[in-house]
Design a protein around this motif. Structure first.
Motif, PDB file in Angstrom:
ATOM      1  N   TRP A 114       0.835  -1.206   0.000  1.00 31.71           N
ATOM      2  CA  TRP A 114       0.000   0.000   0.000  1.00 31.71           C
ATOM      3  C   TRP A 114       0.871   1.257   0.000  1.00 31.71           C
ATOM      4  O   TRP A 114       0.531   2.264  -0.627  1.00 31.71           O
ATOM      5  CB  TRP A 114      -0.909  -0.010   1.238  1.00 31.71           C
ATOM      6  N   MET A 115       1.991   1.185   0.698  1.00 30.78           N
ATOM      7  CA  MET A 115       2.859   2.356   0.867  1.00 30.78           C
ATOM      8  C   MET A 115       3.643   2.689  -0.398  1.00 30.78           C
ATOM      9  O   MET A 115       3.846   3.871  -0.725  1.00 30.78           O
ATOM     10  CB  MET A 115       3.828   2.100   2.027  1.00 30.78           C
ATOM     11  N   MET A 116       4.109   1.684  -1.138  1.00 29.47           N
ATOM     12  CA  MET A 116       5.030   1.901  -2.253  1.00 29.47           C
ATOM     13  C   MET A 116       4.540   2.921  -3.287  1.00 29.47           C
ATOM     14  O   MET A 116       5.282   3.839  -3.652  1.00 29.47           O
ATOM     15  CB  MET A 116       5.362   0.582  -2.948  1.00 29.47           C
ATOM     16  N   PRO A 117       3.311   2.815  -3.803  1.00 34.13           N
ATOM     17  CA  PRO A 117       2.880   3.789  -4.818  1.00 34.13           C
ATOM     18  C   PRO A 117       2.885   5.231  -4.315  1.00 34.13           C
ATOM     19  O   PRO A 117       3.211   6.158  -5.067  1.00 34.13           O
ATOM     20  CB  PRO A 117       1.447   3.334  -5.159  1.00 34.13           C
ATOM     21  N   GLY A 118       2.538   5.435  -3.041  1.00 35.43           N
ATOM     22  CA  GLY A 118       2.543   6.786  -2.488  1.00 35.43           C
ATOM     23  C   GLY A 118       3.938   7.343  -2.323  1.00 35.43           C
ATOM     24  O   GLY A 118       4.199   8.523  -2.609  1.00 35.43           O
ATOM     25  N   VAL A 119       4.852   6.491  -1.882  1.00 37.25           N
ATOM     26  CA  VAL A 119       6.224   6.949  -1.629  1.00 37.25           C
ATOM     27  C   VAL A 119       6.937   7.352  -2.920  1.00 37.25           C
ATOM     28  O   VAL A 119       7.686   8.333  -2.944  1.00 37.25           O
ATOM     29  CB  VAL A 119       7.017   5.867  -0.878  1.00 37.25           C
ATOM     30  N   ILE A 120       6.701   6.612  -4.010  1.00 38.68           N
ATOM     31  CA  ILE A 120       7.408   6.959  -5.248  1.00 38.68           C
ATOM     32  C   ILE A 120       6.930   8.312  -5.794  1.00 38.68           C
ATOM     33  O   ILE A 120       7.692   9.014  -6.464  1.00 38.68           O
ATOM     34  CB  ILE A 120       7.281   5.861  -6.323  1.00 38.68           C
ATOM     35  N   THR A 121       5.684   8.684  -5.495  1.00 36.66           N
ATOM     36  CA  THR A 121       5.250  10.030  -5.891  1.00 36.66           C
ATOM     37  C   THR A 121       5.959  11.081  -5.059  1.00 36.66           C
ATOM     38  O   THR A 121       6.311  12.147  -5.564  1.00 36.66           O
ATOM     39  CB  THR A 121       3.727  10.201  -5.724  1.00 36.66           C
ATOM     40  N   TRP A 122       6.180  10.773  -3.783  1.00 35.31           N
ATOM     41  CA  TRP A 122       6.813  11.751  -2.910  1.00 35.31           C
ATOM     42  C   TRP A 122       8.236  12.062  -3.355  1.00 35.31           C
ATOM     43  O   TRP A 122       8.674  13.211  -3.309  1.00 35.31           O
ATOM     44  CB  TRP A 122       6.835  11.272  -1.457  1.00 35.31           C
ATOM     45  N   PHE A 123       8.976  11.056  -3.802  1.00 37.47           N
ATOM     46  CA  PHE A 123      10.359  11.310  -4.183  1.00 37.47           C
ATOM     47  C   PHE A 123      10.456  12.235  -5.397  1.00 37.47           C
ATOM     48  O   PHE A 123      11.376  13.041  -5.490  1.00 37.47           O
ATOM     49  CB  PHE A 123      11.105  10.002  -4.425  1.00 37.47           C
ATOM     50  N   LEU A 124       9.516  12.129  -6.332  1.00 40.62           N
ATOM     51  CA  LEU A 124       9.530  13.061  -7.461  1.00 40.62           C
ATOM     52  C   LEU A 124       9.174  14.466  -6.996  1.00 40.62           C
ATOM     53  O   LEU A 124       9.815  15.442  -7.396  1.00 40.62           O
ATOM     54  CB  LEU A 124       8.550  12.602  -8.547  1.00 40.62           C
ATOM     55  N   LEU A 125       8.174  14.589  -6.138  1.00 42.17           N
ATOM     56  CA  LEU A 125       7.793  15.913  -5.651  1.00 42.17           C
ATOM     57  C   LEU A 125       8.882  16.501  -4.764  1.00 42.17           C
ATOM     58  O   LEU A 125       9.149  17.708  -4.807  1.00 42.17           O
ATOM     59  CB  LEU A 125       6.470  15.828  -4.886  1.00 42.17           C
ATOM     60  N   GLN A 126       9.532  15.651  -3.972  1.00 42.03           N
ATOM     61  CA  GLN A 126      10.620  16.119  -3.113  1.00 42.03           C
ATOM     62  C   GLN A 126      11.759  16.708  -3.936  1.00 42.03           C
ATOM     63  O   GLN A 126      12.295  17.780  -3.605  1.00 42.03           O
ATOM     64  CB  GLN A 126      11.129  14.970  -2.254  1.00 42.03           C
ATOM     65  N   GLU A 127      12.137  16.015  -5.009  1.00 46.35           N
ATOM     66  CA  GLU A 127      13.183  16.537  -5.896  1.00 46.35           C
ATOM     67  C   GLU A 127      12.730  17.844  -6.533  1.00 46.35           C
ATOM     68  O   GLU A 127      13.521  18.790  -6.674  1.00 46.35           O
ATOM     69  CB  GLU A 127      13.497  15.506  -6.988  1.00 46.35           C
TER      70      GLU A 127
END
Length: 279
Positions: A81-94
């Motif tokens: 459940w966590m994986m799809p949300g986290v990968i969006t965060w890394f793009l937004l974080q960058e």
């Protein structure tokens, strides 16, 4: 200047130099990891380490190894459940951390030669997207290989959500980069609020828990369009709803992005003549 005219000029400039932007994105990625032994592989290693640590801390330390219950009633491991949300965060974080000073880092392009300045935030976001696409591919592989998980036909909508998310990041990077040139205080502000922004976004917690008890707070959180992309990626990977089934939220997000793009294009057009003097 008319915001629609400013946006039209911004889009046409980036369309004209699209090939150059792809080339600059590749060069930016190589420069970012130059000198390191593993190079661009670190852009994938960091998210993997992040996912592993947060999964262990939350799944076993906070949740007590309880599964996540989806809207359909299906139970699934918190990890998936966590994986799809986290990968969006890394793009937004960058986008937030590097996008705010991407014009400053490329000041030589502004000061020493004739260069299409509106392409700088765009090719910067493109460089971040390389690792994002790799993380999407890795997530697909994990879902396919892991027993009892699998994927559904709804995964095809990941293309829609990725394109829209990419555009959102481009608009955001353009907006904050323009303000980051004018004032370094804005750069410090972005860095200061990033952790707050992360924890106020449903990257690691379920929105329905708030909706059940604090409906007004949930509505405020949903005003942030980033929530739309988190939910969309999860729908794609976990077999949730199609994007058109969220017609009201989809409509809101598209209208928000158009208004944000018009304002950003107008602001960038107004401030860009000052960039050379400030830098």
């Amino acid at each position: 200047m008319n915001p629609f005219k400013a946006l039209g000029e911004f889009v046409s400039t980036n369309a004209k130099y699209l090939g150059q932007s792809f080339s600059m994105a590749g060069s930016t990625l190589k420069k970012h990891y130059s000198g390191s032994l593993f190079g661009w592989a670190w852009s994938v290693v960091r998210p993997i380490v992040f996912i592993a640590v947060y999964w262990f801390a939350i799944q076993f330390g906070i949740r007590g190894n309880k599964p996540v219950v989806l809207e359909s009633g299906q139970e699934i491991s918190f990890f998936f459940w966590m994986m799809p949300g986290v990968i969006t965060w890394f793009l937004l974080q960058e986008t937030l951390s590097d996008g705010v000073n991407c014009i400053r880092k490329n000041s030589h392009l502004v000061n020493k030669m004739v260069f299409p300045i509106p392409t700088i935030p765009i090719f910067s976001v493109m460089s971040y997207c390389f690792s994002h696409l790799l993380m999407i591919a890795l997530t697909v592989l994990v879902f396919v290989v892991a027993p009892g998980v699998g994927l559904t036909v709804r995964l095809v909508q990941i293309f829609y959500y990725f394109i829209l998310f990419f555009l959102f990041c481009c608009i955001t990077a353009t907006f904050i980069s323009a303000l980051g040139v004018i004032s370094r205080d804005f750069e410090q502000l972005i860095k200061a609020i990033m952790n707050v922004f992360f924890w106020l976004s449903p990257v690691l917690w379920q929105m329905d828990r708030i909706e059940d008890k604090h409906r007004a707070l949930a509505m405020i959180i949903k005003l942030n369009p980033y929530n739309y992309f988190i939910s969309g990626y999860r729908d794609a990977f976990l077999g949730g709803k199609w994007f058109w089934q969220h017609y009201a939220y989809t409509g809101y997000t598209l209208v928000f992005m158009l208004a944000f793009a018009l304002f950003t294009a107008h602001l960038f057009k107004k401030l860009s003549p000052e960039f050379a003097d400030v830098l």
